[in-house]
Every structure is written in C-alpha cells, then in structure tokens.
Design a protein around this motif. Structure first.
Motif, PDB file in Angstrom:
ATOM      1  N   MET A  76       0.180  -1.730   4.091  1.00 51.45           N
ATOM      2  CA  MET A  76      -0.199  -2.306   2.802  1.00 51.45           C
ATOM      3  C   MET A  76      -0.868  -1.296   1.893  1.00 51.45           C
ATOM      4  O   MET A  76      -1.453  -0.319   2.348  1.00 51.45           O
ATOM      5  N   TRP A  83      -3.763  -1.144  -0.863  1.00 50.67           N
ATOM      6  CA  TRP A  83      -4.962  -1.878  -1.282  1.00 50.67           C
ATOM      7  C   TRP A  83      -5.464  -1.170  -2.528  1.00 50.67           C
ATOM      8  O   TRP A  83      -6.027  -0.084  -2.445  1.00 50.67           O
ATOM      9  N   LEU A  99      -5.846   2.578  -1.595  1.00 53.20           N
ATOM     10  CA  LEU A  99      -5.809   2.940  -0.183  1.00 53.20           C
ATOM     11  C   LEU A  99      -4.480   2.486   0.396  1.00 53.20           C
ATOM     12  O   LEU A  99      -4.011   1.393   0.101  1.00 53.20           O
ATOM     13  N   LEU A 144      -2.891   1.523   3.882  1.00 49.07           N
ATOM     14  CA  LEU A 144      -3.198   1.221   5.276  1.00 49.07           C
ATOM     15  C   LEU A 144      -1.875   1.114   6.023  1.00 49.07           C
ATOM     16  O   LEU A 144      -1.158   0.128   5.879  1.00 49.07           O
ATOM     17  N   ARG A 179      -6.130   7.774   1.142  1.00 50.90           N
ATOM     18  CA  ARG A 179      -6.463   7.504  -0.260  1.00 50.90           C
ATOM     19  C   ARG A 179      -5.376   8.126  -1.116  1.00 50.90           C
ATOM     20  O   ARG A 179      -4.974   9.262  -0.897  1.00 50.90           O
ATOM     21  N   VAL A 182      -8.334  -4.062  12.419  1.00 48.74           N
ATOM     22  CA  VAL A 182      -8.131  -5.352  11.766  1.00 48.74           C
ATOM     23  C   VAL A 182      -6.856  -5.311  10.932  1.00 48.74           C
ATOM     24  O   VAL A 182      -6.037  -6.237  10.961  1.00 48.74           O
ATOM     25  N   SER A 183      -6.655  -4.201  10.200  1.00 51.47           N
ATOM     26  CA  SER A 183      -5.479  -4.138   9.336  1.00 51.47           C
ATOM     27  C   SER A 183      -4.213  -4.097  10.180  1.00 51.47           C
ATOM     28  O   SER A 183      -3.201  -4.688   9.823  1.00 51.47           O
ATOM     29  N   LEU A 189      -3.539  -7.606  11.290  1.00 55.94           N
ATOM     30  CA  LEU A 189      -2.971  -8.383  10.186  1.00 55.94           C
ATOM     31  C   LEU A 189      -1.521  -8.000   9.949  1.00 55.94           C
ATOM     32  O   LEU A 189      -0.659  -8.858   9.755  1.00 55.94           O
TER      33      LEU A 189
END
Lengths: 797, 203
Positions: free
Chosen positions: B68, B70, B80, B82, B89, B109-110, B113
């Motif tokens: 993703m 962000w 960002l 991920l 970055r 966590v990412s 997800l």
C-alpha cells in the motif's frame, strides 16, 4: 654383486642372539607404551576434527584463530529445524522433540520453548545511551541544514497503525532509538518467536528451531555417541507421532560422526582385507605358516612403533593417519618378504646372518628411497600429511630393523620348502616375456608404441585443487545445512571479514569503514546483510558524532521544550525526556553485560598478543571476488576465505610436488648411476615408465590430477625403485632358481596392491586418489621391472 | 434436562462458530474481489504520552499482492510505501528511500493487513484469534493476538466495513490506540507510473 661370504664362526652367533633379545625387549616396551597411550588414559587419542587436518593458510595469525572460533562457536551443539506443512503440527513436533531430548539426559541443555522474557527489561539498558546511538540515515538528516525537528516529531507521532513497539513513545518521541534498534540483528532475523518457539515460515511450510547443547566436545567419542543415539531415538518417536515431519540438522557433531564412521569403515575394509589377502598369499608362496607369522610380526612391530611414535610426537592421531596406517601394512611387509625369499631360495645351505648380509644392501637402498619419498611428503605444511609421513618413516624403519636384528634369531633353521613352484614358474614366464620385449631391436619399437599409446592420455590430464579433496561432507548433510542457513539467515561462516587493530576503538572504527562498503553492496542488491559488532556497539568516535548531531537541538532547551509540547506530548513526559540528556556512551563492558549481546559475543575476539580483533559475517553472497571488493584499500580489514585459501595452497603444492617428483627422479637416477654404472638406465626405466603410464591411465580415466596423485607418484617412485633394486641385487644370489627373485618382487608388489590398492575404495577423496595412483603405479612398475636385467643372462643360466 | 441444555449450547456454539467462519470467509472473499482500492483516510492516535490525540489525513492506495501507498497530506506531506516487510519513503520525484526493513512493529501489522485484504488468512490465523460479527453489509472483524509475546504488546485490532474496509482500530497494551477511518472508498482504476514504481510493480 657381493661375493660369497666366509662361513660364520661360532663366537659371532652369540652377539646376534643378544641383539635379537634386546630388540625384542625394545619392541615389547614400545607395544606396552603404545597400548597405554591408546587405551590406558581414558578416551582414545583419535582426532575426528576435520578442521585439525587443514593447514594454516592465512597470513594474519589472528585469521586462523578466527576460523577456529567460528567453527567452534557452533561446534558443541546441534541445530535442529523441525519442518512441517502444517503449522501447529510442526510446533507440536518441535515441542515433543525438545521434551524427549531433555528426558534423554544426554544433553547439557535444550532450547526449544523459549523462556518468558520481558521486552522492556531487555531494552531498558539502552535508555541511558539513547543520545549516542543513531542510524546512519537519522544522523545524516539531523546534520542537514534544513532539518525540521517539529516535522520529524509529527511524522513519528502519526506513523500508520502504531507508533512503534518496544521503546515507549515517552522515552523516544523522535523514534531515533527505535530506528537504531530496528537495525539490530535480532530484529532482522527471519526467525520470530511464535507460540514460544523460534519459528520461520517459508513457501507455506513452517520451520521451528531446536538447539541441543552437548555435554562436551563434538569430537569426544562418548559425547558423540550418547548425543546421536538420543537424537535418533527422539527423532524416531517424533516422526511416528507426527507423520510428515522432517528434521533438518546442522552441527560439527554430525560431521565428526560421519568422518569417524567413514574412517572406521575404511580401516576395516583396508586393514582386514589386506591382512587376509596377504596371509593367504604368503601361505601359498611359502607353503608353511612360520614365514607368515614372522612376516606379520615384523610388520606389527613396524605399525605399533609407528602408532606409539605418532601419539608421542603429535599427542593424538588423526583419522587419515589411521586409515593410511592400515594401508602401510603392505609396504612394511616387503622387507621381511625379501628376507624370507632369500631363505626359501637358499634351501639347506641357509645361514641366518649370511642371509642378512645378502639382503642388506637391497633393503637399505629400498629403505633410503622410501624414507626420501615420505620425507618429501612431510615437507608439505599439512598437519595430516606430516603425521602420515612421520607414521610411515618410523614404521618402515622399525620393520626394516626388525629384519636385521630380530628375524635372524627366529629364522636360524633353513626353510622346510622352497618357494611355491607355481609362483616361481609364473614369475619366470612373466619375467622372460617382459625381458624379451624389453631387449634387442623390439625394445625400441615397444617403447615407441608405449609412448604413442600414452600421449593422448597425457594430453587429457587436467587438475583439481578443490578443498573437498580433504573434507567432503556427505551430500545430504551439506544440503540440510544449506537449507538451515537459508531459513535462519545465518552466513556460511567459512567466508568472513577479519578486522584487527591496536585498540578496541580502532577495530570498531575499521569495522565501520567496512560497513560503509558493505552497505553499498546491499544497496546494489549484491548482498543481503551482514553481522558485526560495530552495528551493535558503535565506536566511541561514531557515538561522539551521534551525540554531536543531536547537541544543537538540545542546546536550546526552551525551544526543544516548546516543540515537544507543541507536538502534543504531556509536560511531565517532556521534562523527563529533556532531563535524560546528555546520557552516556555505550561502552564495551556495558554492551557485553547486556543479555541481548549473548548470541553475538563470539564475534568479538578481544585482545591477544597480535592486538584486538573482531569478525564480520556477510550473508547472502558466496562469491569471494565480490566480498573482497568491500575490503579493498581498508587498513586492518581482510577477507578470510578458508576454502579458497586451501584450494590455492593445494594448487601451489601440486606444482611443487611435480617439481619434487622430477628432482627425486634425478636423485634416484644419480644413486643408480653411482652403484650400477652403465646398467643404471635399465634399473631406472621401470619406475619411470610406471609413473608415465600411471599418468596416462589417469588421463584416460578422466581423473583430474590433485596434490594427492602427485604425492602417491612419489611413493610409486620409491616402491618402484625398490623393486628394480630387489631384482637387480637379488638375481645373482638366486641364479640357480630362475624366476625366484622376480617371484619375491611380485610377492611384494601384490601385498602392496592389496593394501594401498584397497585405499581406492576409501570414502575420503584424498586417500582414494592415493589408492588409485598407487594401484596403477605399482602394477605397471611390477610388470615392467624384468627389463632391469638383460634377458640373455637368464637364458645362459 | 441440564444435559439437554448443555447439548443445545454445544450445538449452538458450533453453529455460531460455523456462522462466524462463513462470515469471515465471505468478508475476505468480498475484500479480495477488489484488487486495487483507493480511499481517503483520517487517523487519530491516543497515547499516554500525548496530552491530545494526533490526527493526520491523507489518501491510501491498496494493491493486492503488492502493498500500500500511505500518503499523508495533513498536518505534513509524506508518502510511505508499505510493501511486504519494508517501509520506504517516496519523495516528490518518486524516488524511494528505505525507512526500515523487516521491523516487528508497523511492518508486521501492515503485512497482516495486506495478507487479510488479499484474501489470504493463514498468516493472520496463525497470529490471531479472529472473531467475526455482523453481516456482510456491515461487519466487524476482531483480531486478538494468539501469541503471548505479541499479546503483551498488542491488545487487539478491529476491522470494520461493508463492501470495502471502512475502519481500522489498533489497541496497544501500553494504552495507545489508533483509529483509522476510510471514506470515498472505491476501486482504484489504472495506476500511475509513479505509483507502480513506488510499489515495485512492473510499469
């Protein structure tokens, strides 16, 4: 050559008997000492550590120490990885395996389920040092003129999903320490704690690590056996209870056990088969058990003296020496065979002392050429080869001396029967055939034909200097280890950087210079990562630079306070954070005292007489050329590539060995010219042609030449020269029995083939090459040796 | 009678369980139907160290199997990427600079997800007990760590949504909680060259 000796007078008889008693006593004492050295001190002094065979190859004295350190850092434990397609099944199997290994009580400790630990407790020791530890990226952005602390703070506080795990937000509002901790090796490991087990997931399969620490050295026989049998039992039950489970294994203990099993197998095959073969052969040739027992006594004295001397000199005996020793039987028995043949040929006129005088020149010449060959072998700086050379020289000397001093007393009576007529007849036919071909006008044609046949073989010769000649781990073990390295992300540890300097600080600074180069390789995608001390404990200089990068921010206390408060932090949090400034640098002692440093402490070699040193392990790149570029032009940093160094050494000594062989040939030729004059070319021809034909055969077989082939050719020269000498010197004494002398030579050759030749079946490539070369070389030489004496002489007899 | 009740309860429990896992499966199937999704987000964070919540806003681009983007627009601008365990970055020119790789926090966590939203629940099921509530048109998935180690750090994660994922809530044991709300969620359509490059996709 020497004329008939006068009959011995009576007083002379007593001296040889006295000498024999003295020598017998000496042999018995040596045997007792050897037995005590081997079995009387608890634990056999047999060395199974393959590393101990390797020569010192590194220029820097610390490099060898580092190699050993790395090998033994993982040396005394088993790394087991339990693999299963089903996650919970893999974990249950791993737990089960751990429990069973604990119950077996064969191990000092088992790490399967991790002890509970508190993240805060592990990380708390870093807090006092937080203003001295920065990542390169943070230090770079902090020192940029446009650095905006307010924005850095906002970015950190608004990170997606969560604001960091581990260090609390109030202790590290900018995230600098968190970033630094994220780079620590334990954060990067593919193994993560799951269900209290160290677990990795790959290709929809689960891998769980279990570590079993042995109750002692991997090379200790008892430790090895108990550990391996406990593992085998536990593994069997676990595989039964959890079908589909696979257990991968790594550890020195598996290699040591494999090496031991291979060597034991070799000793049994070579030792037993050659002993039996020689026994049958001698019984058939001499048609009486007495010569057989005498020959074995002489050989046993040689072998026992060799073992005792080797253990006395080296403290322990290497596996390779043991296997080689089993093969040496065949050469040591030659001396007694020559003496026994002389006795059988003399018939009723046999006188023991005259027999000694008759064979002495030939035996001494033979002994001298053998000792010369082995001395050259001992000149190579390989610990294992030195030991083999020492073993051989002592063994041959003792066996030869037993013929001079002990055997005459035991063989005073004439032989009851002459040599087996069928053997002598066979020898005579072979000798005449070869001699006819080797003389007259046909001889040049035969020689030309031989060379013609040999040429394409020589043309096909290649060479091979791979380390696997000395160490060849079983393929499935090597595969499992590679898989474990792949899953756990550990390096191969045979290639690493050695960083050294005059002080701990200098070593750390040099490591940092190296890491800058390694970082470039990682960015180019040519390396995965590396593990070194400086990444966990920056140099004082680097920590000072980190602190200096932060100093301007903290210099204006009021501004910093305002920014932190403005970002939304509570005032008590801000006050506590600002109070922690300036903190203190992380020292070597403080780092070594941290629990998290335990798995990495072995990388720090500390101080020695050669200064301070550390080890940096690269991961994800095996090509030494790529790795070497990173160390280029860096003082105090070198790439240590043990396999490559040893291969280079093999190559160098292979070249030397071919030169030595030529030099030895010239030397032997000179000795022959001095003793035999114009007959010398015929005496030197058989060993020379034997060597040439062996090279041809190796070429046709497609075997690349290694150092060990050349070493064996050196022995072929020694043994081949012996045969030529035995035949040339012995013939006049046995002129009344045509073929008898050659029969003696054939007996020697066949015993040598039975023992050395069987080495070709060895599981160790080095010994296998030795064996095949000796098999070919001795075979060819024995067939060619009749050209030593002109055929006409036989016909006139 | 008590046995009958117990039996009934057991049956009911099994029924609920079956119903839950079908809901979970249906939700995942639905989410997996949208290979690329764009949304506007508002993230609000509370932490014991903070006197007031941190609020940030921006745009999210999610691509199944790739990761993703962000993109924060308020109170600062930052993008960002991920992808897997890596956080990078992206500057204005589309150049990426690794912020970190393989750390256990954000990346984990990412990653979870990402695999959930890709319809792959194995990773998540290994790490979490999943409790599904509601209906396909309005659901909540509650993730509670199964691993004690993670449980000591992370309390729970809640995902809520309908056809699309509409909210994420991450609660930590240290009292931190992060609430993310999505709006204007839609299928993304074609990606720009810069977006593809940032996510490491073939152009």
């Amino acid at each position: 050559m020497s004329g008939p000796s006068p009959p011995p007078r009576a007083p002379h008889l007593r001296a040889p008997l006295f000498g024999a008693a003295l020598f017998g006593t000496f042999a018995l004492a040596v045997a007792l000492l050897g037995a005590w050295l081997l079995f009387g001190r608890g634990g056999t002094p047999i060395q199974t550590d393959l590393l101990a065979m390797l020569p010192a190859t590194e220029r820097h004295p610390l490099a060898e120490a580092a190699v050993e350190r790395l090998a033994h850092a993982n040396g005394d434990r088993m790394v087991l990885v339990v693999e299963h397609a089903n996650d919970s099944e893999a974990k249950d199997a791993a737990r089960d395996l751990g429990k069973r290994l604990v119950d077996s009580k064969a191990f000092a400790s088992i790490t399967a389920e991790l002890p509970p630990f508190d993240l805060d407790q592990l990380l708390a020791p870093y807090l006092p040092h937080r203003f001295h530890l920065l990542t390169d990226a943070d230090r770079a952005s902090l020192t940029r003129p446009d650095y905006d602390p307010a924005q850095a703070l906002a970015r950190r506080l608004n990170e997606p999903f969560l604001a960091g795990v581990g260090i609390k937000l109030q202790d590290d509002p900018f995230g600098w320490l968190q970033h630094w901790l994220d780079q620590q090796p334990w954060s990067r490991s593919p193994l993560v704690p799951e269900d209290d087990l160290l677990t990795a997931h790959r290709d929809d399969r689960t891998y769980v690590m279990v570590i079993a620490t042995l109750r002692g050295s991997s090379y200790d026989d008892t430790v090895q056996r108990t550990g391996l049998s406990a593992l085998a039992q536990a593994e069997q039950t676990v595989l039964q209870d959890h079908p589909g489970t696979h257990v991968l294994r790594a550890g020195a203990v598996f290699h040591a056990a494999e090496a031991r099993a291979g060597a034991e197998h070799d000793v049994h095959v070579v030792g037993l088969t050659s002993t039996l073969g020689i026994a049958v052969l001698l019984l058939w040739a001499f048609r009486s058990p007495r010569p057989l027992l005498i020959a074995f006594l002489s050989t046993a004295i040689g072998i026992v003296t060799a073992i005792t001397a080797t253990v006395l000199i080296f403290g322990q005996m290497h596996l390779l020496t043991l296997v080689f020793g089993a093969a040496l039987l065949g050469e040591a028995v030659d001396y007694s065979i020559q003496y026994l043949c002389a006795r059988a040929n003399a018939g009723a006129t046999w006188q023991a002392q005259r027999g000694v005088r008759q064979v002495r020149p030939a035996l001494l010449l033979a002994l001298a050429t053998s000792l010369l060959g082995y001395a050259l072998l001992g000149g190579v700086p390989f610990p294992a080869l030195r030991q083999m050379a020492c073993f051989a020289m002592v063994g041959m000397l003792a066996a030869c001396l037993s013929v001079f001093w002990l055997l005459p007393a035991l063989l005073a009576k004439p032989a009851s029967k002459p040599l087996s007529p069928s053997l002598v007849g066979l020898a005579r036919r072979m000798q005449n055939g070869a001699a006819r071909l080797g003389h007259g006008r046909y001889s040049w044609i035969a020689l030309a034909l031989l060379v013609l046949v040999a040429l394409p073989g020589w043309w096909r010769l290649g060479h091979d200097d791979d380390i696997h000649l000395l160490i060849s781990p079983p393929a499935d073990l090597a595969r499992e280890e590679a898989r474990i390295r792949d899953i756990t992300g550990l390096g191969n540890s045979s290639q690493f950087y050695l960083v050294h300097g005059d002080s701990a600080e200098q070593v750390l600074q040099r490591e940092e210079a190296l890491e800058a180069h390694l970082q470039t390789l990682v960015q180019q995608g040519r390396m995965d990562s590396w593990t070194g001390i400086a990444g966990m404990l920056p140099s004082a200089q680097r920590q000072q630079a980190n602190h200096a990068a932060l100093a301007p921010l903290f210099a204006d206390h009021a501004l910093m306070e305002k920014q932190l408060l403005h970002a939304g932090l509570r005032d008590n949090v801000v006050a506590a954070y600002l109070n922690a400034w300036p903190g203190q640098p992380l020292s070597m002692d403080a780092w070594l005292a941290m629990p998290v440093s335990t798995p990495f402490r072995y990388l720090w070699m500390g101080q020695s007489e050669h200064g301070f040193a550390s080890i940096v392990l690269p991961q994800g790149q095996d090509d030494a050329n790529v790795l070497r570029t990173a160390a280029e032009e860096l003082p105090g940093v070198e790439l240590v590539d043990k396999p490559a160094s040893i291969s280079a050494l093999f190559g160098r000594y292979r070249t030397y060995a071919s030169l030595w062989l030529s030099a030895a040939l010239v030397l032997v030729a000179l000795v022959f010219v001095w003793r035999y004059g114009r007959a010398a070319p015929r005496v030197i021809a058989p060993p020379l042609l034997g060597i040439g034909l062996t090279l041809t055969a190796l070429g046709y077989l497609g075997e690349p030449l290694t150092l060990f082939h050349w070493m064996a050719l050196m022995l072929v020269l020694g043994v081949g020269a012996n045969y030529a000498v035995f035949l040339h010197e012995g013939e006049p004494h046995a002129a009344h029995v045509p073929g008898a002398t050659y029969a003696g030579v054939l007996l020697s050759a066949v015993t040598a083939l039975l023992s050395f030749g069987l080495l070709a079946l060895s599981s160790m490539p080095a010994l296998q090459h030795f064996g095949i070369t000796l098999l070919l070389g001795i075979g060819f030489t024995a067939l060619l040796v009749p050209v030593t004496r002109p055929a006409r002489e036989y016909e006139t007899v | 009678m008590r046995r009958l009740i117990a039996l009934f309860l057991c049956w009911f429990a099994v029924g609920v369980h079956a119903q839950q896992s079908t809901l979970l499966q249906n939700v995942l199937n639905e989410l997996g139907n949208h290979a690329t999704v764009r949304a506007a987000f508002t993230q609000s964070r509370e932490n014991p160290a903070l006197a007031q919540p941190q609020v940030s806003q921006g745009q999210l681009l999610f691509v199944v199997g790739h990761g993703m983007l962000w993109q924060v627009t308020e109170p600062y601008r930052e993008t960002l990427a991920l992808t897997g365990g890596r956080t990078a970055r992206i500057d204005e020119q589309g150049q990426s600079q690794t912020v970190r790789g393989g750390d256990r926090g954000v990346a984990q966590v990412s990653q979870m997800l990402q695999s959930m939203l890709s319809g792959k629940q194995d990773d998540a099921l290994r790490q979490f007990d999943i409790d599904a509530q509601g209906s396909l048109s309005h659901w909540t998935l509650r993730f509670t760590p199964r691993q004690e180690r993670m449980g000591r750090v992370l309390r729970r994660i809640e995902l809520g949504g309908d056809q699309f994922l509409q909210s994420i809530r991450v609660e930590m044991q240290n009292g931190e909680s992060t609430q993310i709300r999505f709006s204007e969620t839609r299928d993304a359509g074609p990606l720009t060259v810069l977006e593809k490059r940032a996510l490491g996709m073939p152009p």
